[in-house]
Design a protein around this motif. Sequence first.
Motif, PDB file in Angstrom:
ATOM      1  N   PRO A 226       1.940   5.294   1.123  1.00 29.51           N
ATOM      2  CA  PRO A 226       2.094   5.913   2.435  1.00 29.51           C
ATOM      3  C   PRO A 226       0.772   6.457   2.952  1.00 29.51           C
ATOM      4  N   ARG A 227       0.635   6.442   4.256  1.00 33.27           N
ATOM      5  CA  ARG A 227      -0.589   6.930   4.888  1.00 33.27           C
ATOM      6  C   ARG A 227      -0.687   8.434   4.729  1.00 33.27           C
ATOM      7  N   ALA A 228      -1.847   8.925   4.280  1.00 34.73           N
ATOM      8  CA  ALA A 228      -2.037  10.361   4.090  1.00 34.73           C
ATOM      9  C   ALA A 228      -2.115  11.072   5.427  1.00 34.73           C
ATOM     10  N   CYS A 229      -1.729  12.345   5.433  1.00 38.11           N
ATOM     11  CA  CYS A 229      -1.813  13.145   6.668  1.00 38.11           C
ATOM     12  C   CYS A 229      -3.267  13.294   7.110  1.00 38.11           C
ATOM     13  N   PHE A 230      -3.451  13.553   8.395  1.00 39.15           N
ATOM     14  CA  PHE A 230      -4.796  13.681   8.948  1.00 39.15           C
ATOM     15  C   PHE A 230      -5.566  14.790   8.253  1.00 39.15           C
TER      16      PHE A 230
ATOM     17  N   THR B 194       0.842  -1.182   0.000  1.00 37.77           N
ATOM     18  CA  THR B 194       0.000   0.000   0.000  1.00 37.77           C
ATOM     19  C   THR B 194       0.873   1.227   0.000  1.00 37.77           C
TER      20      THR B 194
ATOM     21  N   ASP C 147      10.838   5.552   5.505  1.00 33.07           N
ATOM     22  CA  ASP C 147       9.945   6.539   6.117  1.00 33.07           C
ATOM     23  C   ASP C 147      10.052   7.899   5.433  1.00 33.07           C
TER      24      ASP C 147
ATOM     25  N   ARG D 200      -6.830  13.558   5.029  1.00 31.85           N
ATOM     26  CA  ARG D 200      -7.882  12.544   5.164  1.00 31.85           C
ATOM     27  C   ARG D 200      -9.231  13.157   5.500  1.00 31.85           C
TER      28      ARG D 200
END
Length: 323
Positions: free
Chosen positions: A5-9, A3, A115, A12
């Motif tokens: 990278p996780r998107a910033c809050f 997957t 990271d 989102r």
Amino acid sequence: MATGPRACFSVRVGLASAPDHDGPFEDVPEHLLVPLQKWVKGVITYQGHEQDSRAQPICLRMRIPPSMNRYGSPLYVRPLAQATGTQLLDVVDEVLHCRAATSSETETLGRMLDDAGSAYRVNEAKDGLEERVTPAVGDAVRQTIADAAAESAAGSAADHLAAAWQAAYGRGPDPVRAYSEAIKAVECAAHAVIQPNNTRATLGTMLGEIRNARHKFSAAIPSPAGDPIAPAEAMMRALWEGQASRHGAQTATVPETLEAARAGVHLAAALVQWVRLRGRRPHTLTVDSRHPKNPQDGQRSGRAKPRPYDDRRDQPPRPWRRP
């Protein structure tokens, strides 16, 4: 399944839009500079003391002059830890190459690069950096190298393919060497299948063997044109004829581009796996023993020529008589 990278809050929940570019980052981005410098310093520092004896060989190999303290003594750790940009990447690559980092420090570096979204990663041998590629692609090539290493008939195909990969994606790529090693990998893997009795076989002579005696070969993938060996032959020919720097001439020799070298490495990996894949699955490219080397010569075929029938063999032996 991989997957992104996780998107910033804020992204989102819709408070902000996603950045136009969030990696992979070439060179050393600003957010990675200080962590990377601290990693270099930590590797060549022991219990708070700078280990100039470990840093000096790295400076010498990289032609980095030392800085001087107030007493005129050379300091070798400081210029390495204060490097920036591409020179910092070169320092990290050299630190890995000389095995100055412990396995724990190397794992820390790998996580740091992941990271930070760096375009580079620690290579499989843990002795340098390489350009990051799609994980599935890298895993497929590494599996091919492992399969070839386990297959004795493949010769040194695994070593050549690994060298080709490093020359194509390592820090400071060498396209000419990458392409040359890719061809050698295919030659090693295909030798035992296509021209086992030719000690001077090359990819070019193997293509000639396929052209002149294609009835001997079969493949697991059927061809719509009814020629099962055609796809593998086309791939081999593209790799062989795509090497521009193989021979010199009156005109200037044109070296392979990095893009061509990388394409050649991936093409070679597919051919090595296609030709030499064993285990529970049969060869995808094999010699068909149902056909003789020469269709007119039955003695050289996979089957022995049947003997003519002799009815005397069915009769009992005659008694021996004194002459």
